[in-house]
Design an enzyme around this catalytic site. Structure first.
Site, mmCIF file in Angstrom:
data_model
loop_
_atom_site.group_PDB
_atom_site.id
_atom_site.type_symbol
_atom_site.label_atom_id
_atom_site.label_comp_id
_atom_site.label_asym_id
_atom_site.label_seq_id
_atom_site.Cartn_x
_atom_site.Cartn_y
_atom_site.Cartn_z
ATOM 1 N N ASN A 141 2.921 3.414 11.141
ATOM 2 C CA ASN A 141 3.494 4.108 9.987
ATOM 3 C C ASN A 141 2.716 5.403 9.810
ATOM 4 O O ASN A 141 1.571 5.378 9.367
ATOM 5 C CB ASN A 141 3.367 3.220 8.740
ATOM 6 N N LYS A 180 3.286 7.816 7.793
ATOM 7 C CA LYS A 180 3.306 8.373 6.425
ATOM 8 C C LYS A 180 3.668 9.866 6.485
ATOM 9 O O LYS A 180 4.505 10.246 7.288
ATOM 10 C CB LYS A 180 1.966 8.139 5.735
ATOM 11 N N HIS A 186 7.527 -0.131 1.053
ATOM 12 C CA HIS A 186 6.087 0.098 1.232
ATOM 13 C C HIS A 186 5.444 0.288 -0.139
ATOM 14 O O HIS A 186 6.052 0.846 -1.052
ATOM 15 C CB HIS A 186 5.878 1.332 2.106
ATOM 16 N N GLU A 224 3.358 2.292 -1.213
ATOM 17 C CA GLU A 224 3.296 3.675 -1.704
ATOM 18 C C GLU A 224 4.631 4.086 -2.325
ATOM 19 O O GLU A 224 4.672 4.849 -3.288
ATOM 20 C CB GLU A 224 2.895 4.621 -0.557
ATOM 21 N N GLU A 245 1.200 -6.611 3.295
ATOM 22 C CA GLU A 245 0.234 -5.530 3.154
ATOM 23 C C GLU A 245 -0.460 -5.641 1.798
ATOM 24 O O GLU A 245 0.094 -5.195 0.784
ATOM 25 C CB GLU A 245 0.944 -4.183 3.242
ATOM 26 N N GLY A 285 -5.200 1.936 3.569
ATOM 27 C CA GLY A 285 -5.842 3.245 3.593
ATOM 28 C C GLY A 285 -7.230 3.260 2.967
ATOM 29 O O GLY A 285 -7.799 4.322 2.730
ATOM 30 N N SER A 325 -5.523 -1.289 6.831
ATOM 31 C CA SER A 325 -6.738 -0.895 7.567
ATOM 32 C C SER A 325 -6.919 -1.695 8.853
ATOM 33 O O SER A 325 -8.043 -2.033 9.232
ATOM 34 C CB SER A 325 -7.982 -1.006 6.670
HETATM 35 C C1 PEP Z 1 0.346 1.325 5.961
HETATM 36 O O1 PEP Z 1 0.548 2.485 5.696
HETATM 37 O O2 PEP Z 1 1.296 0.547 5.998
HETATM 38 C C2 PEP Z 1 -1.020 0.904 6.259
HETATM 39 C C3 PEP Z 1 -1.259 -0.357 6.508
HETATM 40 O O3 PEP Z 1 -1.991 1.886 6.290
HETATM 41 P P1 PEP Z 1 -3.492 1.750 6.845
HETATM 42 O O4 PEP Z 1 -3.398 1.072 8.176
HETATM 43 O O5 PEP Z 1 -3.972 3.165 6.956
HETATM 44 O O6 PEP Z 1 -4.254 0.937 5.855
#
Ligand code: PEP
Length: 260
Positions: free
Chosen positions: A9, A11, A95, A97, A167, A173, A213
């Site tokens: 992803n 973003k 997601h 976000e 998630e 992040g 992460s």
């Molecule tokens: C994501 O954006 O779905 C995500 C898991 O980001 P990150 O791996 O940077 O934590």
């Protein structure tokens, strides 16, 4: 049997030129990888470049969002019909976000998942708890509410085409990763929700990805858990050499799960 699936992803990162450079470096690295599925979900403006670059490879391309509906007076929006027309295979839905900054809720997640399926895209539906929810012991209740509102009302046969991404919001992040045990507990809870809703045989076929992460150095321990079928990878998918290490970690585990 569930084939491990690693989806990047991106973003709001990378221009079309950056996207071309990523695929120029990534495709030779991924060419020999077997026994897993890989995808990249870049920003809308990069989709054309990504789809052209990945043509003929096994890397699928997905979008990060879609509007429900086919077309219409919806300034600034992109539909599943349009995404399919340019060659997308996947779309990320719900997601955290988008839930946090754009007010998406379960009803919206459900209508977007239905729209994705209607136009032949595989939705990657995200669920996960906030830190306060984990700390108050309500992780499973939050996952159940997100499942009940955003996923369960799909038609039973549509579950064969969806992917779920767990998630934990506090791990996205932030550099904080759920331990493999914490992640497995949540994935196990989601698997039970699936089994209770569509039966154990169908539930065993749905892939549940971990996101938060995930990196080269923690991927293997996470992916070794019995209900972690891959990853939705943000930051670590932006760099070809980092992402390929996660894909290779998944490849070591394939194809050994979900046989029931
Ligand atoms: C994501 O954006 O779905 C995500 C898991 O980001 P990150 O791996 O940077 O934590």
């Amino acid at each position: 049997m569930r084939t491990p699936f690693l989806a990047g992803n991106w973003k709001m990162y990378k221009t079309p030129k950056d996207t071309q450079a990523f695929f120029d470096a990534f495709l030779p690295l991924v060419a020999g990888a077997t026994g897993r599925d890989a995808a990249i979900c870049p920003p809308y403006i990069d989709l054309h470049v990504a789809i052209a670059a990945a043509a003929g490879s096994k890397v699928g391309i997905g979008a990060q969002n879609l509007a429900a509906g086919k077309e219409g007076a919806m300034t600034g929006e992109i539909s599943g019909y349009m995404l399919k027309a340019i060659g997308c295979r996947y779309v990320i839905i719900g997601h955290s976000e988008r839930r946090q900054y754009f007010g998406e809720n379960e009803a919206g997640v459900l209508s977007k998942a239905r729209a994705a399926l209607e136009y032949g895209l595989a939705p990657i539906v995200c669920v996960g708890e906030l830190l306060a929810e984990r700390e108050s012991g309500s992780t499973e209740a939050v996952l159940a509410a997100q499942f009940d509102g955003g996923i369960a009302p799909l038609a039973p046969e549509q579950f064969a085409k969806i992917v779920i991404a767990y998630e934990p919001v506090w791990a996205i992040g932030t550099g904080k990763t759920a331990t493999p045990q914490m992640a497995q507990e949540a994935h196990g809870a989601i698997r039970l929700l699936l089994n209770g809703h569509i039966g154990a045989a169908a539930g065993a076929k749905v892939r549940i990805l971990y996101g938060g992460s995930m990196k080269a150095d923690n991927a293997e321990a996470l992916l070794a858990q019995p209900d972690i079928d891959g990853g939705l990878v943000g930051g670590a998918s932006l760099e070809p050499r980092g992402f390929i290490k996660i894909v290779q970690a998944a490849q070591k585990l394939a194809p050994q799960r979900g046989q029931s």
